[in-house]
Scaffold this active site. Structure first.
Site, PDB file in Angstrom:
ATOM      1  N   GLU A 210      36.297  22.811  47.066  1.00 60.67           N
ATOM      2  CA  GLU A 210      36.453  24.351  47.317  1.00 60.67           C
ATOM      3  C   GLU A 210      36.649  24.705  48.724  1.00 60.67           C
ATOM      4  O   GLU A 210      36.316  26.089  48.904  1.00 60.67           O
ATOM      5  CB  GLU A 210      35.256  24.622  46.381  1.00 60.67           C
ATOM      6  N   LYS A 343      33.316  31.658  33.328  1.00 63.40           N
ATOM      7  CA  LYS A 343      34.422  30.697  33.366  1.00 63.40           C
ATOM      8  C   LYS A 343      35.637  31.007  32.262  1.00 63.40           C
ATOM      9  O   LYS A 343      35.118  30.387  31.251  1.00 63.40           O
ATOM     10  CB  LYS A 343      34.322  29.368  33.826  1.00 63.40           C
TER      11      LYS A 343
END
Length: 434
Positions: A210, A343
């Site tokens: 990330e 999400k």
């Protein structure tokens, strides 16, 4: 306006694994959406359909999901003559056609790809920006720019180091606007790089999935010390708070927790939920930690409830709640946490994501919109967070293009809104709407 054609294909995510992309055509043009994929997944998530054919992509192909879109979902939606502005109707239709509890027939990745593309087409059909269309679908009159939570130190299942806890994030809540929050985040990130390089050597500044750094440290406290140093070197001690994603389900062992789970197993070092909670309380006391995600295992309900009652900080449910209205309802009832991690691919459709968000917000929870560790260049979640007015988003470090794609889209949205732009800032947990 009705759908003329839908075409799905296999593309690659940021980890080099196949994922699904969907092209949807109306008279207004082509609308494209790509689906992300997680590494540390909750066991209650909707099913991401993989081929499991070991001779191809080590079993990670998504050709079956692609086929479900092209052979089954596409003809049904084209023949039904539904309008792309009817998001809920289209999502319901796909969910009914799938017929399973967790979207295991078509795959949540197949359904979501179409759902996201429909949403983009719906915005174009109404001649409004995507974030405004999402706000309409959610019944929000206002839109709000979020505080970014930059994941700048990686551990857990996202990194090859010894660090057990998965993410250490900085939140520039003292910024005046999103653009300033980005600048603060980037400056601290570069300061952090130098701090790590000086302490651990240049190879310690390699980045994780990330975009955060993954220095080979074992002590979670050491990660917080590094952040504290970088924040103060950048001169932003009064403007930044810290968030963590522990992803504790990854190191839950027989009712206890193993903070050295990447080393050979040794039961003598396991700690109890209470000992882990005490560790967190120490973090909160000694560092500006204001948000902890997944502090305990997804089924360790008593530990969640106790910690949320005692800690006074934002406790975020991810593996616990998996963006699923049923799990959220249980967590609300049990008072297990006070913030939902949203999400879209955990639940598998835009409509259900909106329902999950509204359910959390109506019960006084905060909501943080999130990327996955396997991302694409798709920027849907940037518009989503603005339209849903959640006030907070995590989509990685200010590094790696699949992360910056979202942050850059938020910069564009803020610019487009001009004097009407509102930034959540210090109210990130409850950015008052209307």
């Amino acid at each position: 306006m009705s759908i003329l054609k839908i075409q799905a294909r296999e593309i690659f995510d940021s980890r080099g694994n196949p994922t699904i992309e969907v092209d949807l055509y109306t008279k207004k043009g082509l609308f494209r959406a790509a689906v992300p994929s997680g590494a540390s997944t909750g066991i209650y998530e909707a099913l991401e359909l993989r081929d499991n054919d070991k001779t191809r992509f080590l079993g990670k192909g998504v050709s079956k999901a692609v086929e479900h879109v092209n052979k089954t979902i596409a003809p049904a939606l084209v023949n039904k003559n539904v309008s792309v502005v009817e998001q809920e109707k289209i999502d319901k239709l796909m969910i009914e056609m799938d017929g399973s509890e967790n979207k295991s027939k078509f795959g949540a990745n197949a359904i979501l790809g179409v759902s996201l593309a429909v949403c983009k087409a719906g915005a174009a059909e109404k001649d409004i920006p995507l974030y405004r269309h999402i706000a309409d679908l959610a019944g929000n009159k206002e839109v709000i720019l979020p505080v970014p939570a930059f994941n700048v130190i990686n551990g857990g299942s996202h990194a090859g180091n010894k660090l057990a806890m998965q993410e250490f994030m900085i939140l520039p809540i003292g910024a005046e606007c999103f653009k300033e929050a980005m600048r603060i985040g980037a400056e601290v990130y570069h300061n952090l790089k130098n701090v790590i390089k000086e302490k651990y050597g240049k190879d310690a500044t390699n980045v994780g999935d990330e975009g955060g750094f993954a220095p080979n440290i074992l002590e979670n406290k050491e990660a917080l010390e590094l952040l504290k140093t970088a924040i103060s070197k950048a001169g932003y001690a009064d403007k930044i708070v810290i968030g963590m994603d522990v992803a504790a389900s990854e190191f839950y062992r027989d009712g206890k927790y193993d903070l050295d789970f990447k080393s050979p197993d040794d039961r003598s070092r396991y700690i109890t939920p209470d000992q882990l909670a005490d560790l967190y309380k120490g973090f909160v006391k000694n560092y500006p930690v204001v948000s902890i995600e997944d502090p305990f295992d997804q089924d360790d309900w008593p530990a969640w409830k106790k910690f949320t009652a005692e800690s006074g900080i934002q406790v975020v449910g991810d593996d616990l709640t998996v963006t699923n209205p049923k799990r959220i309802a249980k967590a609300v009832q049990e008072k297990s946490c006070n913030c939902l991690l949203l999400k879209v691919n955990q639940i598998g459709s835009v409509t259900e994501s909106l329902q999950a968000c509204k359910l959390a917000q109506s019960n006084g929870w905060g909501v943080m919109v999130s990327h996955r560790s396997g991302e694409t260049e798709d920027t849907f979640i940037a518009d989503l967070v603005v339209g849903l007015c959640t006030g907070q988003i995590k989509t990685g470090a200010p590094c790696r293009s699949e992360r910056l794609a979202k942050y850059n889209q938020l910069l564009r949205i803020e610019e487009e809104l001009g004097s009407k732009a509102r930034f959540a800032g210090r109210n990130f947990r409850n950015p008052r709407v209307n």
